[in-house]
Design an enzyme around this catalytic site. Structure first.
Site, PDB file in Angstrom:
ATOM      1  N   ARG A   1       0.860  -1.181   0.000  1.00 57.25           N
ATOM      2  CA  ARG A   1       0.000   0.000   0.000  1.00 57.25           C
ATOM      3  C   ARG A   1       0.894   1.227   0.000  1.00 57.25           C
ATOM      4  O   ARG A   1       1.686   1.432   0.911  1.00 57.25           O
ATOM      5  CB  ARG A   1      -0.924   0.023   1.222  1.00 57.25           C
ATOM      6  CG  ARG A   1      -2.087   1.015   1.070  1.00 57.25           C
ATOM      7  CD  ARG A   1      -2.860   1.202   2.361  1.00 57.25           C
ATOM      8  NE  ARG A   1      -2.086   1.928   3.345  1.00 57.25           N
ATOM      9  CZ  ARG A   1      -1.911   1.548   4.613  1.00 57.25           C
ATOM     10  NH1 ARG A   1      -2.452   0.425   5.063  1.00 57.25           N
ATOM     11  NH2 ARG A   1      -1.186   2.273   5.435  1.00 57.25           N
TER      12      ARG A   1
ATOM     13  N   GLU B   1       4.839   7.181   2.261  1.00 57.42           N
ATOM     14  CA  GLU B   1       5.615   5.959   2.464  1.00 57.42           C
ATOM     15  C   GLU B   1       4.968   4.846   1.665  1.00 57.42           C
ATOM     16  O   GLU B   1       3.859   4.987   1.148  1.00 57.42           O
ATOM     17  CB  GLU B   1       5.638   5.566   3.949  1.00 57.42           C
ATOM     18  CG  GLU B   1       4.265   5.225   4.511  1.00 57.42           C
ATOM     19  CD  GLU B   1       4.303   4.813   5.972  1.00 57.42           C
ATOM     20  OE1 GLU B   1       5.406   4.720   6.537  1.00 57.42           O
ATOM     21  OE2 GLU B   1       3.217   4.595   6.541  1.00 57.42           O
TER      22      GLU B   1
ATOM     23  N   ASN C   1       4.071   0.715   2.254  1.00 58.53           N
ATOM     24  CA  ASN C   1       3.980  -0.362   3.242  1.00 58.53           C
ATOM     25  C   ASN C   1       4.094  -1.697   2.525  1.00 58.53           C
ATOM     26  O   ASN C   1       3.254  -2.030   1.686  1.00 58.53           O
ATOM     27  CB  ASN C   1       2.638  -0.291   3.978  1.00 58.53           C
ATOM     28  CG  ASN C   1       2.434   1.041   4.668  1.00 58.53           C
ATOM     29  OD1 ASN C   1       2.859   1.239   5.778  1.00 58.53           O
ATOM     30  ND2 ASN C   1       1.774   1.979   3.984  1.00 58.53           N
TER      31      ASN C   1
ATOM     32  N   SER D   1      -2.600  -2.766   5.920  1.00 53.40           N
ATOM     33  CA  SER D   1      -3.914  -3.066   6.488  1.00 53.40           C
ATOM     34  C   SER D   1      -5.043  -2.216   5.901  1.00 53.40           C
ATOM     35  O   SER D   1      -4.823  -1.323   5.085  1.00 53.40           O
ATOM     36  CB  SER D   1      -3.876  -2.868   8.010  1.00 53.40           C
ATOM     37  OG  SER D   1      -3.538  -1.540   8.315  1.00 53.40           O
TER      38      SER D   1
ATOM     39  N   LYS E   1      12.345   2.994   5.652  1.00 54.32           N
ATOM     40  CA  LYS E   1      12.449   4.428   5.355  1.00 54.32           C
ATOM     41  C   LYS E   1      13.783   4.765   4.698  1.00 54.32           C
ATOM     42  O   LYS E   1      13.860   5.655   3.848  1.00 54.32           O
ATOM     43  CB  LYS E   1      12.273   5.245   6.644  1.00 54.32           C
ATOM     44  CG  LYS E   1      10.970   4.980   7.392  1.00 54.32           C
ATOM     45  CD  LYS E   1       9.761   5.345   6.571  1.00 54.32           C
ATOM     46  CE  LYS E   1       8.471   5.234   7.375  1.00 54.32           C
ATOM     47  NZ  LYS E   1       8.114   3.842   7.718  1.00 54.32           N
TER      48      LYS E   1
ATOM     49  N   LYS F   1      11.909  10.646  10.713  1.00 53.40           N
ATOM     50  CA  LYS F   1      11.313   9.315  10.636  1.00 53.40           C
ATOM     51  C   LYS F   1      12.317   8.225  11.023  1.00 53.40           C
ATOM     52  O   LYS F   1      13.384   8.125  10.413  1.00 53.40           O
ATOM     53  CB  LYS F   1      10.811   9.029   9.210  1.00 53.40           C
ATOM     54  CG  LYS F   1       9.635   9.890   8.783  1.00 53.40           C
ATOM     55  CD  LYS F   1       9.079   9.405   7.456  1.00 53.40           C
ATOM     56  CE  LYS F   1       7.732  10.032   7.137  1.00 53.40           C
ATOM     57  NZ  LYS F   1       7.108   9.426   5.944  1.00 53.40           N
TER      58      LYS F   1
ATOM     59  N   GLU G   1       7.358   0.836  11.389  1.00 51.89           N
ATOM     60  CA  GLU G   1       6.028   0.809  10.799  1.00 51.89           C
ATOM     61  C   GLU G   1       5.003   0.799  11.922  1.00 51.89           C
ATOM     62  O   GLU G   1       5.323   0.613  13.079  1.00 51.89           O
ATOM     63  CB  GLU G   1       5.857  -0.432   9.918  1.00 51.89           C
ATOM     64  CG  GLU G   1       6.904  -0.574   8.819  1.00 51.89           C
ATOM     65  CD  GLU G   1       6.910   0.582   7.843  1.00 51.89           C
ATOM     66  OE1 GLU G   1       5.836   1.176   7.617  1.00 51.89           O
ATOM     67  OE2 GLU G   1       7.986   0.905   7.314  1.00 51.89           O
ATOM     68  N   GLY G   2       3.738   0.990  11.560  1.00 51.84           N
ATOM     69  CA  GLY G   2       2.668   0.866  12.539  1.00 51.84           C
ATOM     70  C   GLY G   2       2.099   2.183  13.021  1.00 51.84           C
ATOM     71  O   GLY G   2       1.126   2.205  13.762  1.00 51.84           O
TER      72      GLY G   2
ATOM     73  N   ARG H   1      -8.030   7.797   4.529  1.00 51.22           N
ATOM     74  CA  ARG H   1      -8.102   8.050   5.969  1.00 51.22           C
ATOM     75  C   ARG H   1      -8.086   9.556   6.199  1.00 51.22           C
ATOM     76  O   ARG H   1      -7.283  10.277   5.587  1.00 51.22           O
ATOM     77  CB  ARG H   1      -6.920   7.398   6.689  1.00 51.22           C
ATOM     78  CG  ARG H   1      -6.975   5.880   6.722  1.00 51.22           C
ATOM     79  CD  ARG H   1      -5.671   5.268   7.133  1.00 51.22           C
ATOM     80  NE  ARG H   1      -4.650   5.489   6.115  1.00 51.22           N
ATOM     81  CZ  ARG H   1      -3.382   5.113   6.236  1.00 51.22           C
ATOM     82  NH1 ARG H   1      -2.979   4.510   7.335  1.00 51.22           N
ATOM     83  NH2 ARG H   1      -2.520   5.336   5.265  1.00 51.22           N
TER      84      ARG H   1
END
Length: 405
Positions: A56, A75, A77, A82, A236, A295, A299-300, A381
């Site tokens: 993603r 970024e 993923n 998810s 990253k 950064k 992740e997360g 989002r």
């Protein structure tokens, strides 16, 4: 689809990964542990022949000085990308709300979106190419999984294709997983065709036992989603290095149009390795902290540093080699808009918001042949502008739908 090809190319270029991450793995233990597994797998020889990417790529629209809008990547993923399942359900929710309000024309404008079907299609193709009709898909999940319904949507799509999924933890793999002499993976005595990671992207998710389980999985000939090299391709530091002139051309030779499309989405990305380049990047960020984001290799969500927190971190890190475990990124200035965020226990009111658009990509490679490469849906989002960092899982952002005008 361009980013699918790029991630796949990076994952196959061991020399590029080693050179790019050489400074990071000296100071970031989590990335170093991942890279150690990568080296062990290369030394033994990669057993899997089918490779699956469910990625993603996340973007924001930045308003340029001339008034035009540009899509800039935040970024990509490459592990446990998810909300494909839940994003497949949100169009129906918003259509229903609008229809209840007799806004039938507006409801009809909500875009159809079903990434869970497309993600499952990729897993199904990898399962098919593995070539064992009785083999299972092993989903690596956390013991206390808050996002299980997102995952179930993909599981149900696979079940509709008569592909069975079992959910296990790393600890279960350590206790009951095994390889045969051909490095086929077995879990509870059942052969595994595809390992789908929805865990394993944060340091806190690994105990010594879990690291051993991850190595066992990587050594197998099962299709890993992602394999260890593809997880490293999503760091990253790799993202920052890809922005250097000539790197895209090296990784995607003879594809100038793809290179141009990719480069157009890059925001400013800056290395913090020891040396003049890193010193200059830190000086620029300290002089204009509102224009940058710091950064780490994580992740997360909820890991980035902004404003005064970033300044304090850079002052602490600027003379330390630990700074190589971070990158600096130009802060994308998205144009705000008014919207209502629906949250339990909170009054509904119009607040200034910004949105982040994720594009789901799926690719499957057999040997050196790319047999699938497509985008399969989107994720929008939205969050209030007052929150610099944090997503849906952190309770900051909400799932949304694009509305064409």
């Amino acid at each position: 689809m361009d980013f699918n090809m790029l991630v796949d190319a990076v994952s196959q270029n061991a020399a590029f990964l080693e050179q790019t991450l050489s400074s990071t793995i000296k100071r970031d233990n989590f990335t170093a542990c991942l890279f150690d597994i990568h080296k062990q797998v290369l030394k033994e020889g990669i057993a899997q022949t089918v490779f699956l990417g469910l990625n993603r790529s996340d973007y924001m629209f930045q308003r340029n000085a001339d008034g035009s809008a540009a899509l800039k990547q935040i970024e990509i993923n490459t592990i446990s990308a998810s909300f494909g399942g839940l994003a497949s359900r949100t169009p129906a929710v918003h259509r229903h709300v609008l229809n209840v309000l007799s806004k039938t024309k507006e409801a009809a404008k909500i875009l159809s979106n079903n990434p869970s079907k497309g993600l499952a299609l990729g897993i199904a193709k990898a399962w098919e190419l593995y070539g064992s009709a009785n083999a299972l898909v092993l989903l690596i999940a956390q013991e206390k999984e808050r996002n299980i319904f997102d995952q179930r949507a993909i599981e149900n799509e696979l079940l509709a294709r008569n592909i069975h999924v079992i959910r296990r933890r790393f600890e279960d793999v350590s206790e009951k997983g095994s390889l045969d002499q051909d490095r086929r993976l077995f879990m509870d005595g059942q052969e595994v065709a595809v390992v789908y990671f929805r865990d394993g992207y944060m340091p806190s998710q690994y105990s010594p036992q879990n690291w051993e389980a991850r190595l066992l999985l990587e050594r197998s000939c099962a299709v890993k989603c992602p394999d260890i090299a593809t997880q490293l391709a999503g760091t990253k530091k790799v993202q920052q290095e890809l922005s250097r002139m000539g790197i895209l051309e090296m990784l995607l030779p003879g594809q100038p149009e793809s290179v141009a499309r990719l480069r157009a989405t890059f925001a400013g990305l800056y290395s913090l390795d020891m040396g003049e380049e890193g010193d200059l990047a830190i000086a620029e960020a300290l002089a204009a902290p509102s224009q940058f984001v710091l950064k780490p290799q994580r992740e997360g969500g909820g890991n980035n540093l902004y404003g005064e927190e970033m300044v304090q971190a850079l002052e602490r890190l600027k003379e330390s080699e630990e700074r190589a475990s971070y990158i600096l990124m130009e802060k994308i200035e998205a144009e705000p808009f008014g919207n209502c965020l629906l949250r339990p226990g909170s009054p509904v009111q119009v607040v200034q918001c910004i949105s982040e658009l994720g594009i789901f990509g799926v690719y499957v490679r057999q040997g050196k042949t790319l047999v699938m490469n497509k985008h399969v849906g989107h994720l929008l989002r939205t969050k209030a502008m007052e929150h610099a960092d944090g997503g849906v899982a952190a309770g900051v952002a909400v799932l949304d739908n694009p509305y064409p005008v």
